[in-house]
Design an enzyme around this catalytic site. Sequence first.
Site, PDB file in Angstrom:
ATOM      1  N   GLY A 218       0.707 -10.666  -3.852  1.00 33.04           N
ATOM      2  CA  GLY A 218       1.280  -9.528  -4.590  1.00 33.04           C
ATOM      3  C   GLY A 218       2.791  -9.692  -4.713  1.00 33.04           C
TER       4      GLY A 218
ATOM      5  N   GLU B 133      -0.079 -12.365   3.831  1.00 28.47           N
ATOM      6  CA  GLU B 133      -1.133 -12.832   4.752  1.00 28.47           C
ATOM      7  C   GLU B 133      -1.880 -14.050   4.200  1.00 28.47           C
ATOM      8  OE1 GLU B 133      -4.062  -9.793   4.906  1.00 28.47           O
ATOM      9  OE2 GLU B 133      -5.389 -10.892   6.263  1.00 28.47           O
TER      10      GLU B 133
ATOM     11  N   MET C 148       0.375   2.485  -0.947  1.00 25.92           N
ATOM     12  CA  MET C 148      -0.214   1.191  -0.650  1.00 25.92           C
ATOM     13  C   MET C 148      -0.031   0.838   0.829  1.00 25.92           C
ATOM     14  SD  MET C 148       0.638  -1.217  -3.911  1.00 25.92           S
ATOM     15  CE  MET C 148      -0.514  -1.300  -5.306  1.00 25.92           C
TER      16      MET C 148
ATOM     17  N   VAL D 241       4.001   1.171  -8.809  1.00 23.30           N
ATOM     18  CA  VAL D 241       5.409   1.569  -8.793  1.00 23.30           C
ATOM     19  C   VAL D 241       6.053   1.100  -7.491  1.00 23.30           C
ATOM     20  CG1 VAL D 241       6.933   3.596  -8.676  1.00 23.30           C
ATOM     21  CG2 VAL D 241       5.025   3.557 -10.287  1.00 23.30           C
TER      22      VAL D 241
ATOM     23  N   GLU E  14      -3.700   3.815   1.460  1.00 24.31           N
ATOM     24  CA  GLU E  14      -4.890   3.449   0.664  1.00 24.31           C
ATOM     25  C   GLU E  14      -6.023   2.898   1.540  1.00 24.31           C
ATOM     26  OE1 GLU E  14      -3.950   0.264  -1.989  1.00 24.31           O
ATOM     27  OE2 GLU E  14      -3.023  -0.938  -0.418  1.00 24.31           O
TER      28      GLU E  14
ATOM     29  N   ILE F 251       5.100  -5.779   0.779  1.00 22.85           N
ATOM     30  CA  ILE F 251       5.540  -4.383   0.970  1.00 22.85           C
ATOM     31  C   ILE F 251       4.796  -3.764   2.150  1.00 22.85           C
ATOM     32  CG2 ILE F 251       6.124  -4.003  -1.481  1.00 22.85           C
ATOM     33  CD1 ILE F 251       3.482  -2.371  -1.681  1.00 22.85           C
ATOM     34  N   ASP F 252       3.682  -4.402   2.564  1.00 25.18           N
ATOM     35  CA  ASP F 252       2.852  -3.813   3.620  1.00 25.18           C
ATOM     36  C   ASP F 252       3.470  -3.939   4.999  1.00 25.18           C
ATOM     37  OD1 ASP F 252      -0.050  -5.362   2.044  1.00 25.18           O
ATOM     38  OD2 ASP F 252       1.102  -3.582   1.486  1.00 25.18           O
TER      39      ASP F 252
HETATM   40  O1  F6P Z   1      -0.369  -6.661  -0.358  1.00 26.23           O
HETATM   41  C1  F6P Z   1       0.444  -5.940  -1.228  1.00 26.23           C
HETATM   42  C2  F6P Z   1      -0.387  -5.008  -2.050  1.00 26.23           C
HETATM   43  O2  F6P Z   1       0.440  -4.273  -2.898  1.00 26.23           O
HETATM   44  C3  F6P Z   1      -1.223  -4.056  -1.219  1.00 26.23           C
HETATM   45  O3  F6P Z   1      -0.449  -3.008  -0.690  1.00 26.23           O
HETATM   46  C4  F6P Z   1      -2.251  -3.647  -2.243  1.00 26.23           C
HETATM   47  O4  F6P Z   1      -3.445  -3.148  -1.662  1.00 26.23           O
HETATM   48  C5  F6P Z   1      -2.533  -4.980  -2.939  1.00 26.23           C
HETATM   49  O5  F6P Z   1      -1.323  -5.725  -2.857  1.00 26.23           O
HETATM   50  C6  F6P Z   1      -2.945  -4.848  -4.382  1.00 26.23           C
HETATM   51  O6  F6P Z   1      -3.335  -6.141  -4.791  1.00 26.23           O
HETATM   52  P1  F6P Z   1      -3.404  -6.506  -6.357  1.00 26.23           P
HETATM   53  O7  F6P Z   1      -1.999  -6.607  -6.865  1.00 26.23           O
HETATM   54  O8  F6P Z   1      -4.118  -7.857  -6.382  1.00 26.23           O
HETATM   55  O9  F6P Z   1      -4.170  -5.425  -7.033  1.00 26.23           O
END
Ligand code: F6P
Length: 359
Positions: free
Chosen positions: A10, A103, A169, A273, A222, A126-127
């Site tokens: 991401g 990760e 998120m 966002v 989430e 961001i996590d």
């Molecule tokens: O790992 C970062 C993240 O934004 C998570 O917080 C979110 O669940 C995930 O990526 C969303 O993944 P994608 O961009 O593949 O929909």
Amino acid sequence: MRIGILTGGGDCPGLNAVIRATVRAVEVEYGGTVIGFHDAWRGVLEGRFESLDVDRCRGILPRGGTILGTSRDQPYAADGGLERVREVVADLGLDAIVAIGGEGTMGVTRDLHRDGVHVVGVPKTIDNDIPATEMTFGFQTAVQICTDAIDRLHTTAESHDRVLVLEVMGRHVGHIAVWSGLAGGATVVLVPEQPFDLADVSARITARHDAGRWATVVVVAEGARPAAGTLDLLPEERDRYGHVRLGGIGNLVAAEIQRRTGIETRTTILGYVQRGGSPNAYDRVLASRFGVAAADAVAEGAFGTMVALQSNAIVRVPIEQATKGLKVVDDQIMRDAALFQARPAPAAANDQRGLSGGL
Ligand code: F6P
């Protein structure tokens, strides 16, 4: 020195700051060159890349996203992927690949190191769920975005005497929810680390609304999930990489709160966002320092390491340490957050499952 660099997983604010810093350190400090692979490991496998120098990186420090593009593709999922990576590294005369990612990207970096490819990891997400580093860049900017949203939700919740649910998120950890909940004075903070019971949450909200006209803002990560047997969930979807598609728990929580309390409840899902736009100052500095440290690691032959923030210093840790599970929300900040929540409803006083309360 000649480095390949890529951004995987991401996107988030700060990626370009890392690229800019690595390029500057390699060119200015080590007299070397850098190439940037497009769309993460997909670009390595397909041989898509561009040369990067200080001039190419001018102006990208404050720019969100990544000038290189990103993907979640992984070389080990492709036939002959490892051999292709080795071939590209040799053909381009690279001393190493600097992999910036979360990760998934750190896991690939660990495996490539095990298989003899020279790699250095830079923790991004961001996590903020990557172990062995106190912070990942992107996180502080996301927390600020969520905090600004909570501030805004307070005023509209109060004006309408409503409950407003904000879904944020964070994948399977609650760092964004707890930090922004604390910063924004949220009434309830629901995180994956603590399965929640909406009977308790609803009773606390009712007690709060009966005590006065105060805004009620519920922050839901989430990945937060109800305690077993307390709420029926929708079937889980998965993306093409097999990752669970998160998102939507906020709507379920809101519907249940309204049903149980009778108070008008609305949902805001912040979604992407939280990953867009310019990095804040903290993330620009952390990302820049990570980028310089990655160049240093390659220069010193410290392959198979990930740069990290520990006790406010930039260090290097074995990549294996960065891929041992997820860094979850610690009990101390969880306790601190609980202190700012409203008192439990009398009936629920002995059932402290979730965090709930308010300003
Ligand atoms: O790992 C970062 C993240 O934004 C998570 O917080 C979110 O669940 C995930 O990526 C969303 O993944 P994608 O961009 O593949 O929909």
